[in-house]
Design an enzyme around this catalytic site. Sequence first.
Site, mmCIF file in Angstrom:
data_model
loop_
_atom_site.group_PDB
_atom_site.id
_atom_site.type_symbol
_atom_site.label_atom_id
_atom_site.label_comp_id
_atom_site.label_asym_id
_atom_site.label_seq_id
_atom_site.Cartn_x
_atom_site.Cartn_y
_atom_site.Cartn_z
ATOM 1 N N LYS A 112 129.322 16.145 33.923
ATOM 2 C CA LYS A 112 128.672 15.304 32.902
ATOM 3 C C LYS A 112 127.188 15.655 32.775
ATOM 4 O O LYS A 112 126.686 15.808 31.674
ATOM 5 C CB LYS A 112 128.827 13.806 33.233
ATOM 6 C CG LYS A 112 130.262 13.323 33.294
ATOM 7 C CD LYS A 112 130.341 11.813 33.434
ATOM 8 C CE LYS A 112 129.775 11.271 34.725
ATOM 9 N NZ LYS A 112 130.480 11.727 35.951
ATOM 10 N N ARG A 156 123.195 16.443 48.062
ATOM 11 C CA ARG A 156 123.012 14.995 47.971
ATOM 12 C C ARG A 156 123.798 14.291 49.066
ATOM 13 O O ARG A 156 124.881 14.722 49.431
ATOM 14 C CB ARG A 156 123.513 14.494 46.601
ATOM 15 C CG ARG A 156 122.485 14.623 45.510
ATOM 16 C CD ARG A 156 123.059 14.397 44.151
ATOM 17 N NE ARG A 156 123.956 13.257 44.048
ATOM 18 C CZ ARG A 156 124.515 12.848 42.896
ATOM 19 N NH1 ARG A 156 124.231 13.486 41.783
ATOM 20 N NH2 ARG A 156 125.320 11.829 42.869
ATOM 21 N N ARG A 169 130.389 2.336 33.799
ATOM 22 C CA ARG A 169 131.308 2.679 34.884
ATOM 23 C C ARG A 169 132.292 1.556 35.167
ATOM 24 O O ARG A 169 133.165 1.713 36.017
ATOM 25 C CB ARG A 169 130.514 2.967 36.154
ATOM 26 C CG ARG A 169 130.248 4.458 36.383
ATOM 27 C CD ARG A 169 129.360 4.548 37.586
ATOM 28 N NE ARG A 169 129.466 5.685 38.404
ATOM 29 C CZ ARG A 169 128.581 6.674 38.438
ATOM 30 N NH1 ARG A 169 127.588 6.712 37.580
ATOM 31 N NH2 ARG A 169 128.700 7.631 39.324
ATOM 32 N N ARG A 211 128.128 21.583 45.514
ATOM 33 C CA ARG A 211 127.044 21.309 44.558
ATOM 34 C C ARG A 211 125.688 21.257 45.267
ATOM 35 O O ARG A 211 125.561 20.693 46.347
ATOM 36 C CB ARG A 211 127.313 19.966 43.868
ATOM 37 C CG ARG A 211 126.215 19.567 42.899
ATOM 38 C CD ARG A 211 126.705 18.600 41.885
ATOM 39 N NE ARG A 211 126.732 17.228 42.387
ATOM 40 C CZ ARG A 211 127.001 16.186 41.614
ATOM 41 N NH1 ARG A 211 127.263 16.349 40.343
ATOM 42 N NH2 ARG A 211 127.012 14.977 42.120
ATOM 43 N N ARG A 257 133.991 8.126 46.450
ATOM 44 C CA ARG A 257 133.494 8.059 45.060
ATOM 45 C C ARG A 257 134.623 8.296 44.072
ATOM 46 O O ARG A 257 134.660 7.680 43.009
ATOM 47 C CB ARG A 257 132.381 9.093 44.849
ATOM 48 C CG ARG A 257 131.123 8.740 45.604
ATOM 49 C CD ARG A 257 130.155 9.893 45.648
ATOM 50 N NE ARG A 257 129.597 10.219 44.355
ATOM 51 C CZ ARG A 257 129.121 11.415 44.030
ATOM 52 N NH1 ARG A 257 129.161 12.403 44.909
ATOM 53 N NH2 ARG A 257 128.614 11.619 42.841
HETATM 54 P P1 AMP Z 1 125.832 9.584 39.778
HETATM 55 O O1 AMP Z 1 124.741 10.580 39.935
HETATM 56 O O2 AMP Z 1 126.109 9.243 38.334
HETATM 57 O O3 AMP Z 1 127.092 9.972 40.529
HETATM 58 O O4 AMP Z 1 125.310 8.218 40.439
HETATM 59 C C1 AMP Z 1 124.928 8.152 41.799
HETATM 60 C C2 AMP Z 1 125.106 6.748 42.336
HETATM 61 O O5 AMP Z 1 124.275 5.820 41.580
HETATM 62 C C3 AMP Z 1 126.514 6.170 42.196
HETATM 63 O O6 AMP Z 1 127.383 6.547 43.264
HETATM 64 C C4 AMP Z 1 126.222 4.668 42.193
HETATM 65 O O7 AMP Z 1 125.949 4.178 43.488
HETATM 66 C C5 AMP Z 1 124.938 4.591 41.382
HETATM 67 N N1 AMP Z 1 125.214 4.418 39.927
HETATM 68 C C6 AMP Z 1 124.889 5.262 38.912
HETATM 69 N N2 AMP Z 1 125.301 4.785 37.717
HETATM 70 C C7 AMP Z 1 125.916 3.606 37.978
HETATM 71 C C8 AMP Z 1 126.575 2.637 37.178
HETATM 72 N N3 AMP Z 1 126.692 2.775 35.844
HETATM 73 N N4 AMP Z 1 127.104 1.538 37.799
HETATM 74 C C9 AMP Z 1 126.980 1.350 39.126
HETATM 75 N N5 AMP Z 1 126.393 2.244 39.949
HETATM 76 C C10 AMP Z 1 125.855 3.365 39.391
#
Ligand code: AMP
Length: 220
Positions: A13, A155, A88, A122, A166
């Site tokens: 994404k 990360r 989400r 990654r 996740r």
């Molecule tokens: P990502 O980089 O999009 O995988 O986001 C990293 C982390 O941020 C996720 O594992 C969540 O803990 C938090 N996070 C990001 N976007 C959201 C969302 N829309 N709702 C809840 N938690 C989020």
Amino acid sequence: MRVVLLGPPGAGKGTQASRLVVVVGVPHVSTGDMVREEIKAQTELGEAIKEYSDKGVLIPDEIIIRLLAKRLRKSDCQKGFILDGFPRTIQQAEALDGISKIDLAINLDVPDEIIIQRLSNRLTCRKCGAIYNRLTMKPRRTNICDKCDGELYQREDDKPEVIQKRLNVYRKNTEPLVEYYRRRSLLKDVHCDDLMTPPEVTFERIKSITESARKEKEHT
Ligand code: AMP
């Protein structure tokens, strides 16, 4: 154009959104990047959400909705945005409907085994957030960002023990959004079931879907 990118963590994404920005001319809004910035800046909010993010579980809806709503009010989002990592949950999608009309939702459909391979390889730039992959998108120099010379790192939530968690969170809480947007006739699927498919190939499909949706929007 107001675009939502759906897909499991590691579906591409972020990579695809940053390419699409150039075509559509609207900002890439990544809630994951916003969360990491808050944590890095050690704000009060950052302290409160670090634990969720490190563990790979979702931040409570009311916190993330507030953060997103504030971002979408900024002037650069008035012509549109590409949302990556939001919504989400169904509650977040309903909140988003209350904030803005959505023109298109693109579902990057990638099976779990490819996600696991991708995420465990990654690398992310500590300075500018650029994304690389040890298998498919190698940096020119080992562990150094091509764009800003920043250090590349893995990360906390890309470590193997967190990846499966996740993915489970995605399948349970976020995947129902595919049907949510399909029912509203906003959804387009992009299938990717080969680890070695270059991101450019997937991007061509995303670009053509977005351009068609844009034309349709102009005619209505
Ligand atoms: P990502 O980089 O999009 O995988 O986001 C990293 C982390 O941020 C996720 O594992 C969540 O803990 C938090 N996070 C990001 N976007 C959201 C969302 N829309 N709702 C809840 N938690 C989020």
